[in-house]
Design a protein around this motif. Structure first.
Motif, PDB file in Angstrom:
ATOM      1  N   MET A   1       0.846  -1.199   0.000  1.00  0.00           N
ATOM      2  CA  MET A   1       0.000   0.000   0.000  1.00  0.00           C
ATOM      3  C   MET A   1       0.879   1.246   0.000  1.00  0.00           C
ATOM      4  O   MET A   1       1.817   1.354   0.798  1.00  0.00           O
ATOM      5  N   ALA A   2       0.614   2.151  -0.885  1.00  0.00           N
ATOM      6  CA  ALA A   2       1.409   3.372  -0.992  1.00  0.00           C
ATOM      7  C   ALA A   2       1.152   4.275   0.205  1.00  0.00           C
ATOM      8  O   ALA A   2       0.021   4.411   0.656  1.00  0.00           O
ATOM      9  N   PRO A   3       2.194   4.909   0.772  1.00  0.00           N
ATOM     10  CA  PRO A   3       2.018   5.797   1.924  1.00  0.00           C
ATOM     11  C   PRO A   3       1.315   7.079   1.513  1.00  0.00           C
ATOM     12  O   PRO A   3       1.275   7.445   0.335  1.00  0.00           O
ATOM     13  N   LYS A   4       0.740   7.777   2.499  1.00  0.00           N
ATOM     14  CA  LYS A   4       0.086   9.050   2.219  1.00  0.00           C
ATOM     15  C   LYS A   4       1.122  10.064   1.730  1.00  0.00           C
ATOM     16  O   LYS A   4       2.257  10.077   2.199  1.00  0.00           O
ATOM     17  N   ALA A   5       0.707  10.899   0.819  1.00  0.00           N
ATOM     18  CA  ALA A   5       1.639  11.829   0.188  1.00  0.00           C
ATOM     19  C   ALA A   5       2.255  12.805   1.179  1.00  0.00           C
ATOM     20  O   ALA A   5       3.402  13.226   1.018  1.00  0.00           O
ATOM     21  N   ASP A   6       1.494  13.171   2.251  1.00  0.00           N
ATOM     22  CA  ASP A   6       1.994  14.158   3.204  1.00  0.00           C
ATOM     23  C   ASP A   6       2.681  13.534   4.404  1.00  0.00           C
ATOM     24  O   ASP A   6       3.101  14.229   5.322  1.00  0.00           O
ATOM     25  N   SER A   7       2.789  12.194   4.410  1.00  0.00           N
ATOM     26  CA  SER A   7       3.492  11.516   5.502  1.00  0.00           C
ATOM     27  C   SER A   7       4.994  11.537   5.217  1.00  0.00           C
ATOM     28  O   SER A   7       5.427  11.844   4.103  1.00  0.00           O
ATOM     29  N   VAL A   8       5.799  11.206   6.239  1.00  0.00           N
ATOM     30  CA  VAL A   8       7.248  11.190   6.056  1.00  0.00           C
ATOM     31  C   VAL A   8       7.619  10.215   4.952  1.00  0.00           C
ATOM     32  O   VAL A   8       8.417  10.527   4.056  1.00  0.00           O
ATOM     33  N   GLU A   9       7.034   9.013   4.988  1.00  0.00           N
ATOM     34  CA  GLU A   9       7.338   8.013   3.968  1.00  0.00           C
ATOM     35  C   GLU A   9       6.892   8.477   2.589  1.00  0.00           C
ATOM     36  O   GLU A   9       7.581   8.255   1.584  1.00  0.00           O
ATOM     37  N   GLY A  10       5.735   9.134   2.524  1.00  0.00           N
ATOM     38  CA  GLY A  10       5.232   9.628   1.247  1.00  0.00           C
ATOM     39  C   GLY A  10       6.154  10.685   0.659  1.00  0.00           C
ATOM     40  O   GLY A  10       6.449  10.683  -0.547  1.00  0.00           O
ATOM     41  N   ILE A  11       6.645  11.608   1.517  1.00  0.00           N
ATOM     42  CA  ILE A  11       7.547  12.662   1.055  1.00  0.00           C
ATOM     43  C   ILE A  11       8.863  12.063   0.574  1.00  0.00           C
ATOM     44  O   ILE A  11       9.390  12.426  -0.488  1.00  0.00           O
ATOM     45  N   VAL A  12       9.396  11.103   1.356  1.00  0.00           N
ATOM     46  CA  VAL A  12      10.669  10.470   1.006  1.00  0.00           C
ATOM     47  C   VAL A  12      10.530   9.666  -0.287  1.00  0.00           C
ATOM     48  O   VAL A  12      11.388   9.739  -1.174  1.00  0.00           O
ATOM     49  N   LEU A  13       9.438   8.920  -0.420  1.00  0.00           N
ATOM     50  CA  LEU A  13       9.220   8.110  -1.621  1.00  0.00           C
ATOM     51  C   LEU A  13       9.113   8.997  -2.855  1.00  0.00           C
ATOM     52  O   LEU A  13       9.701   8.697  -3.908  1.00  0.00           O
ATOM     53  N   SER A  14       8.383  10.091  -2.733  1.00  0.00           N
ATOM     54  CA  SER A  14       8.217  10.999  -3.859  1.00  0.00           C
ATOM     55  C   SER A  14       9.574  11.570  -4.289  1.00  0.00           C
ATOM     56  O   SER A  14       9.880  11.653  -5.484  1.00  0.00           O
ATOM     57  N   ASN A  20      15.499   9.547  -9.010  1.00  0.00           N
ATOM     58  CA  ASN A  20      15.828   8.353  -9.792  1.00  0.00           C
ATOM     59  C   ASN A  20      17.346   8.197  -9.986  1.00  0.00           C
ATOM     60  O   ASN A  20      17.843   8.038 -11.092  1.00  0.00           O
ATOM     61  N   ARG A  21      18.057   8.287  -8.868  1.00  0.00           N
ATOM     62  CA  ARG A  21      19.500   8.096  -8.866  1.00  0.00           C
ATOM     63  C   ARG A  21      19.903   7.543  -7.505  1.00  0.00           C
ATOM     64  O   ARG A  21      19.140   7.655  -6.527  1.00  0.00           O
ATOM     65  N   PRO A  22      21.069   6.961  -7.383  1.00  0.00           N
ATOM     66  CA  PRO A  22      21.508   6.420  -6.096  1.00  0.00           C
ATOM     67  C   PRO A  22      21.609   7.505  -5.029  1.00  0.00           C
ATOM     68  O   PRO A  22      22.170   8.576  -5.273  1.00  0.00           O
ATOM     69  N   LEU A  23      21.031   7.229  -3.852  1.00  0.00           N
ATOM     70  CA  LEU A  23      21.022   8.192  -2.753  1.00  0.00           C
ATOM     71  C   LEU A  23      21.323   7.494  -1.440  1.00  0.00           C
ATOM     72  O   LEU A  23      20.924   6.342  -1.247  1.00  0.00           O
ATOM     73  N   ASN A  24      22.008   8.205  -0.540  1.00  0.00           N
ATOM     74  CA  ASN A  24      22.112   7.694   0.824  1.00  0.00           C
ATOM     75  C   ASN A  24      21.207   8.527   1.717  1.00  0.00           C
ATOM     76  O   ASN A  24      20.614   9.530   1.280  1.00  0.00           O
ATOM     77  N   SER A  25      21.104   8.151   2.975  1.00  0.00           N
ATOM     78  CA  SER A  25      20.168   8.829   3.874  1.00  0.00           C
ATOM     79  C   SER A  25      20.534  10.286   4.068  1.00  0.00           C
ATOM     80  O   SER A  25      19.648  11.144   4.227  1.00  0.00           O
ATOM     81  N   GLN A  26      21.836  10.605   4.035  1.00  0.00           N
ATOM     82  CA  GLN A  26      22.271  11.992   4.224  1.00  0.00           C
ATOM     83  C   GLN A  26      21.842  12.855   3.039  1.00  0.00           C
ATOM     84  O   GLN A  26      21.403  13.993   3.222  1.00  0.00           O
ATOM     85  N   ASN A  27      21.961  12.308   1.821  1.00  0.00           N
ATOM     86  CA  ASN A  27      21.510  13.036   0.631  1.00  0.00           C
ATOM     87  C   ASN A  27      20.042  13.414   0.761  1.00  0.00           C
ATOM     88  O   ASN A  27      19.645  14.553   0.476  1.00  0.00           O
ATOM     89  N   GLN A  43      15.876   8.192   7.716  1.00  0.00           N
ATOM     90  CA  GLN A  43      16.457   6.848   7.680  1.00  0.00           C
ATOM     91  C   GLN A  43      15.400   5.787   7.945  1.00  0.00           C
ATOM     92  O   GLN A  43      15.348   4.759   7.259  1.00  0.00           O
ATOM     93  N   LYS A  44      14.555   6.063   8.918  1.00  0.00           N
ATOM     94  CA  LYS A  44      13.484   5.124   9.260  1.00  0.00           C
ATOM     95  C   LYS A  44      12.519   4.946   8.089  1.00  0.00           C
ATOM     96  O   LYS A  44      12.098   3.822   7.760  1.00  0.00           O
ATOM     97  N   ALA A  45      12.197   6.068   7.417  1.00  0.00           N
ATOM     98  CA  ALA A  45      11.278   6.006   6.276  1.00  0.00           C
ATOM     99  C   ALA A  45      11.911   5.242   5.118  1.00  0.00           C
ATOM    100  O   ALA A  45      11.242   4.440   4.448  1.00  0.00           O
ATOM    101  N   LEU A  46      13.178   5.461   4.859  1.00  0.00           N
ATOM    102  CA  LEU A  46      13.880   4.757   3.781  1.00  0.00           C
ATOM    103  C   LEU A  46      13.899   3.254   4.024  1.00  0.00           C
ATOM    104  O   LEU A  46      13.641   2.456   3.109  1.00  0.00           O
TER     105      LEU A  46
END
Length: 225
Positions: A1-14, A20-27, A43-46
């Motif tokens: 299930m996709a996270p809500k757009a305004d949630s932390v996970e939704g913001i991070v996923l968007s 669309n490139r390799p990223l670490n948590s600091q980036n 980090q938790k959301a990722l």
């Protein structure tokens, strides 16, 4: 299930999908500071998104690298790629045109900024008028025959000048006599010998006794005229 757009996970996923490139948590944390998200929350959301299979990740030692899932993106075929290249080429041409227009506008702005304001022009005009008035007053004094240098001061200057000329002529003659005596039977090249001793003639430094004598004679002629 996709996270809500305004949630932390939704913001991070968007964000991950948009980059669309390799990223670490600091980036990700640095880029999402405008959302006031702390690195621990990012980090938790990722990790949650990776565990849920919504993003991909790979571990390199202690560091995790996250990447958007590639199966969600449509891969263009050869014809579509050619079209995209053509559009990109047109956009580049338009960009160059826009850059040229911007440069022209900026150049015009700089030119306008370099022009004096009305207040500055008036101030400059007033200053020039004062300078012109001062110069006109000096000119009037000269035309009216006002003596700018006292006769006695002028005589002192001329006598001092004349004495210096005489000393110059005397020392020049003394040096010539001494130099001729030293070099009369010398086998050395006189030019090299002179340079070796560090001797410089008047002409070497661009001065000449004759020109200074002519100035003195010119002053005498003006007094008798």
């Amino acid at each position: 299930m996709a996270p809500k757009a305004d949630s932390v996970e939704g913001i991070v996923l968007s964000f991950v999908n948009e980059q669309n490139r390799p990223l670490n948590s600091q980036n990700v944390a640095d880029a999402l500071q405008k959302y006031n998200l702390k690195k621990t929350a990012v980090q938790k959301a990722l990790d949650a998104l990776a565990d849920g299979g919504q993003i991909s990740f790979k571990e390199y030692g202690k560091q995790k690298i996250y990447l958007a899932r590639q199966d969600q993106f449509k891969i263009p075929n050869g014809q579509e790629l050619d079209k995209m290249k053509e559009e990109n080429s047109k956009l580049q041409e338009e960009l160059q045109v826009q850059k040229k227009a911007i440069n022209e506008v900026e150049a015009e702005i700089r030119a306008l900024q370099s022009n004096l304001t009305l207040e500055e022009l008036l101030a400059k005009e007033a200053k020039l008028q004062i300078e012109v008035h001062e110069m006109e007053e000096k000119l009037k004094k000269l035309r009216s025959g006002v003596v700018l240098v006292k006769p006695e001061d002028k005589k002192v200057i001329e006598d001092t000048y004349s004495e210096n000329i005489n000393q110059w002529r005397k020392r020049k003659r003394m040096f010539k006599e001494l130099w001729d005596a030293i070099t009369e039977n010398s086998p050395k090249d006189l030019k090299e010998f002179k340079e070796e001793l560090g001797i410089e003639y008047d002409e070497d430094v661009g001065v000449g006794l004759r020109s200074y004598c002519e100035l003195l004679n010119l002053g005498k002629k003006r007094r008798t005229a």
